[in-house]
Design an enzyme around this catalytic site. Structure first.
Site, mmCIF file in Angstrom:
data_model
loop_
_atom_site.group_PDB
_atom_site.id
_atom_site.type_symbol
_atom_site.label_atom_id
_atom_site.label_comp_id
_atom_site.label_asym_id
_atom_site.label_seq_id
_atom_site.Cartn_x
_atom_site.Cartn_y
_atom_site.Cartn_z
ATOM 1 N N GLU A 187 -7.776 4.771 -4.797
ATOM 2 C CA GLU A 187 -8.409 5.550 -3.488
ATOM 3 C C GLU A 187 -8.643 6.774 -3.763
ATOM 4 O OE1 GLU A 187 -6.059 5.108 0.023
ATOM 5 O OE2 GLU A 187 -5.241 3.135 -0.381
ATOM 6 N N ASN A 237 1.053 -1.291 0.147
ATOM 7 C CA ASN A 237 0.141 -0.054 -0.038
ATOM 8 C C ASN A 237 0.742 1.299 -0.005
ATOM 9 O OD1 ASN A 237 -3.009 1.059 0.273
ATOM 10 N ND2 ASN A 237 -1.807 2.005 1.908
ATOM 11 N N GLU A 238 0.795 1.996 -0.909
ATOM 12 C CA GLU A 238 1.436 3.171 -0.985
ATOM 13 C C GLU A 238 2.865 3.263 -0.499
ATOM 14 O OE1 GLU A 238 -1.009 6.037 1.258
ATOM 15 O OE2 GLU A 238 -2.495 6.281 -0.466
#
Ligand code: GAL
Length: 663
Positions: free
Chosen positions: A312, A154-155
């Site tokens: 997102e 994630n990121e």
């Protein structure tokens, strides 16, 4: 490249949904979730992003039963899965077993457990554990019909981009050895004769830790390159396993194109099967829809123009800003469709259902704490239906005639210490030029300065402080062969080691711009100067000496009064423009270059309206409160089924998507 392509082949239409964290909820709620997803038209959720502790509750003990049940339920309700590997959230047992893997910051502080992203990216134990988990997930779910793609981590790099532990130190030395081969080359590149920094042994080299003074900028730049590469290696390790075990499924990771300075996404982008991006508005920033457009354009550009996935964004307020401002009526819809206009084939949110516990419980979601008897839920359902009506947009490409140069290496270098002014911030310059282009209704791609630019009529360099020889040559060839180049001050100053190009500034661009700069004269805070055309300017002034360039406007006041401020240089078949200060009203400067370059764009629209063509679809987004009538529009509005013959009126805050039939 094909004009249309489907980046997630197993999905139909545009993707709609978001991060789904069912492990936070009992089974009854999970069952309700599946039914509600169907009601809202959700067809894709990212699952398991932070579920390591449940998937591997103890070292080497894997538990997938709970996930099987959830994936099967989603499948039964027609919801596909973007299955995540949970490497962004190592569980507490991992830190206990391998305490030395906890990351260390620049000040030497070792982070503890209780947050997320708690492992050094160079740690072999961490890499091994994440690889094993990725393999097991791939083996278990590769044939599950619900799983249509992989979401690794994630990121990466946000917010943890660098680690200063001993493992990182050893890895950095190895990286330097592989990059430079011998110490003489490193000493030369880093200019180590300055301040007595010459290295006689690789083991003398340290990480660029906190210091009472400025640390060698070339060392810091290399550490930034190394850190991006170490994180990328964590990604490719998992990606290769997923490709090997589950061939045919696209693998991605969610970038933060505009909010993560530490990863060089030009190096990352070729490694993902599809670009995915997360974007959150700064709620208190005026005209933040322009920042959204920038982030979307950068995402599309990273994928070479292919459609990408908005992985997102938020339905309403986030929970990590000083004041978490809710979105106004219609804003979520407008934000979502703006991303689609600029090439996204997905509208995904963080997150499906608002959490009751943990750090993010005040963050908005698709299902808010207020439940389904809420305006937010009704808006979510409406948006789902609208995206279904836009299914045909999927795969279509956005065409841009203007490119803006964006280079992470230049970003890193510019923002190290001891520059001529603290006002020389990368994003400030990018934003100034991007906003002017946006208001001129010019659709923009972002480019690396060394890539082929021949497809663009105008290339803008708002902040190109670091420019290597290849990139400089590229820009020059672009102009010579008929391109138009618009360059802002403090560009072309240093090479890739932060060494000033020989001779007068701007060494890498002197010839193409037809000028040199004798001395910088940064302005004081709030100081302004005027130009001969009456414009006012801030931040910067400098003594420009034309050598072939002609003067378009001069400084009329300040340290360089009577000398050039804006110039034009015709070279070969093209033209290079230079702007030696931060002009307050930049739009006319940009418009002049756009016109000279012959850039096609809608004229006469108010600057609250965003008009973007994606394939045969014209997106019209009205960010103002008053209705706006856009001329020369013919086609069918996919959102309300009406036909426009000659013009289209867009209500205040509204959006229209017209199928014009012409790309
Ligand atoms: C993102 C992150 C999500 C969530 C979200 C909140 O940056 O990937 O997990 O924290 O922010 O806005």
């Amino acid at each position: 490249m094909p004009e249309s392509d489907h980046v997630v082949p197993r999905l139909r239409g545009l993707a709609y949904g978001g991060d789904y964290n069912p492990e936070q909820w009992p089974r009854e709620v999970q069952e309700e979730d599946a039914a509600l997803m169907r009601e809202a038209g959700v067809n894709l959720v990212s699952l398991g992003v932070f579920a390591w502790a449940l998937l591997e509750p103890a070292p080497g003990r894997y538990e997938f039963g709970w996930l099987d049940e959830i994936i099967d339920r989603l499948h039964a309700h027609g919801v596909s899965v973007d299955l995540a590997t949970p490497s962004a959230a190592p569980p507490p047992w991992f830190a206990k077993a391998y305490p030395h893997t906890l990351p260390v910051n620049r000040d030497g502080v070792r982070y503890g457990v209780g947050g997320r992203e708690t492992a050094c990216p160079s740690s072999p134990e961490y890499r091994q554990a994440t690889a094993e988990l990725a393999r097991r997930l791939a083996e278990r779910y590769r044939d599950h019909p619900a799983v249509v793609m992989w979401h690794v981590h994630n990121e990466y790099g946000a917010p943890l981009g660098e680690c200063y532990c001993d493992t990182s130190l050893r890895a950095f030395r190895d990286w330097l050895r592989a990059t430079y081969g011998d110490l003489d080359a490193l000493n030369a590149a880093w200019g180590t004769n300055f301040w007595s920094q010459r290295y006689g042994d690789w083991d003398e080299i340290d990480l660029p830790r906190a210091n009472h003074t400025v640390v060698n900028p070339a060392q810091r730049l290399d550490f930034a390159r190394f850190s991006s590469a170490e994180n990328l290696a964590c990604f490719t390790l998992q990606r290769d396993i997923l490709h090997e075990v589950a061939p045919g499924l696209p693998v991605t990771t969610n970038f933060m194109t505009t909010n993560c300075k530490s990863m060089d996404l030009w190096r990352w982008a070729p490694e993902v099967d599809v670009v995915a991006n997360d974007h959150y508005l700064n709620a208190e920033q005026p005209d933040n829809h322009i920042d959204l457009a920038l982030s979307a354009d950068l995402s599309r550009s990273l994928g070479g123009g292919r459609p990408w996935l908005l992985m997102e964004h938020s339905t309403g307020a986030v929970s990590w800003q000083p004041r978490n401002i809710a979105k106004r009526p219609g804003e979520m819809r407008r934000n979502s469709l703006a991303h689609v206009a600029r090439g996204s084939d997905a509208v995904l949110f963080f997150q499906w259902r608002a959490s009751r516990s943990g750090a993010e419980k005040f963050h908005s979601a698709m299902v808010p704490h207020a439940g389904t008897d809420s305006q937010l839920w009704r808006d979510v359902v409406c948006l789902g239906a609208e995206l279904q009506a836009l299914a045909g947009v999927r795969g279509a490409r956005v065409h841009a005639e203007v490119a803006v140069v964006w280079d992470w290496e230049s970003y890193w270098a510019l923002e190290l210490e001891w520059r001529p002014s603290v006002d020389l911030r990368f994003r400030d310059r990018i934003d100034e030029y991007y906003q002017a282009l946006w208001r001129e209704h010019a659709t923009v791609d972002f480019v690396h300065p060394a890539e082929n630019l021949s497809a663009y009529r105008l290339v803008v360099v708002p902040s190109g402080y670091l420019l290597g020889e290849t990139a400089a040559k590229n820009l020059r060839c672009y102009v010579e062969s008929g391109g138009h180049l618009l360059v802002s001050y403090f560009s072309g100053i240093v090479d890739e080691h932060d060494t000033v190009h020989p001779g007068a500034y701007p060494g890498a661009l002197r010839e193409v711009l037809g000028l040199s700069v004798e001395e910088f004269h940064p302005l004081r805070e709030h100081e302004t100067v005027t130009l001969s055309d009456g414009a006012t300017a801030r931040i910067w002034s400098e003594r420009v000496r034309p050598a072939g360039a002609t003067v378009v406007a001069g400084f009329a006041s300040g340290p360089d009064a009577g000398h050039p401020a804006i110039t034009r240089h015709d070279l070969g078949r093209g033209t290079a423009w230079y702007v030696a200060t931060s002009v307050d009203a930049l739009r006319p400067v940009v418009a002049r270059a756009l016109d000279a370059a012959g850039v096609d764009r809608p004229r006469g629209l108010p600057d609250t309206v965003e008009a973007v063509r994606r394939g045969g679809y014209l997106f019209l987004l009205n960010h103002g409160d008053e209705p706006v009538t856009v001329p020369d529009v013919a086609g069918v509005d996919l959102l309300d089924g009406t036909r426009c013959a000659g013009e289209a009126t867009v209500p205040g805050g509204g959006v229209r998507v017209i199928a014009t039939g012409r790309p």
